[in-house]
Design a protein around this motif. Structure first.
Motif, short mmCIF file in Angstrom:
data_model
loop_
_atom_site.label_atom_id
_atom_site.label_comp_id
_atom_site.label_asym_id
_atom_site.label_seq_id
_atom_site.Cartn_x
_atom_site.Cartn_y
_atom_site.Cartn_z
N SER A 75 0.81 -1.22 0.00
CA SER A 75 0.00 0.00 0.00
C SER A 75 0.85 1.27 0.00
N HIS B 155 2.99 3.84 -1.95
CA HIS B 155 3.13 4.28 -3.34
C HIS B 155 4.23 5.34 -3.50
N GLU C 77 -2.47 10.72 -3.98
CA GLU C 77 -2.80 9.63 -3.06
C GLU C 77 -2.02 9.89 -1.79
N PRO D 63 -10.37 6.25 -6.62
CA PRO D 63 -9.03 6.01 -7.15
C PRO D 63 -8.93 6.49 -8.61
N TYR E 241 -4.44 3.30 -9.64
CA TYR E 241 -4.70 2.98 -8.24
C TYR E 241 -5.97 2.13 -8.10
N SER F 251 -5.27 3.99 1.68
CA SER F 251 -5.13 5.10 0.76
C SER F 251 -6.34 6.01 0.76
N PHE G 268 -7.65 9.14 -1.75
CA PHE G 268 -7.40 9.76 -3.05
C PHE G 268 -8.07 11.13 -3.05
#
Length: 152
Positions: free
Chosen positions: A32, A34, A110, A134, A138, A144, A146
């Protein structure tokens, strides 16, 4: 403070990006996270900036082109000595202006969902970003959040 294209070979930049990645792993599982590594930040579709105050690295951030109308904010990080001094806001405002000058109509990002990410989420909201589904590649992820912002 001076914002300039970041040197991905500068020891202070390497150390800050390493700290950024390690910190992300403290709050999210590896799948998870990024955060981009040095080689990813050197890609042609990414512009990486550093904020310097005198000779001290104050922070960094990157802008990735998703397409000719949509950019993504990446690798936002403030150096520990400059926390809560407005550096992240200055860098983000700079990148928003750059995205606008490139003709992007939308800017997305994100960020994490854990408590450690709340200051970043508040900053993004202050500057007009709103939670969104997302985007790009993604997928939904409980770690996460967004966000996106329409720009002119």
């Amino acid at each position: 403070m001076e914002i300039r294209i970041g040197s991905l070979t500068h020891p202070a930049v390497i150390a800050l990006l390493d700290q950024h990645h390690q910190d992300m792993l403290l709050h999210s599982p590896e799948e998870s996270v990024h955060a981009l590594d040095l080689s990813a930040l050197a890609q042609e579709d990414i512009t990486f900036w550093c904020a310097w105050k005198d000779d001290a690295l104050a922070g960094c951030g990157a802008l990735k082109e998703l397409d000719n109308a949509h950019g993504e904010i990446k690798s936002m990080r403030t150096s520990p000595d400059f926390l809560r001094q407005g550096m992240a806001k200055l860098l983000l405002e700079y990148m928003i202006r750059e995205a606008s000058s490139r003709g992007y109509q939308k800017l997305s990002l994100e960020t994490g969902t854990m408590a450690a990410f709340l200051p970043a989420q508040k900053l993004y909201q202050q500057l007009g970003f709103q939670v969104c589904p997302p985007f790009a590649d993604y997928q939904e992820d409980p770690y996460s959040t967004f966000m996106t912002k329409t720009i002119s």
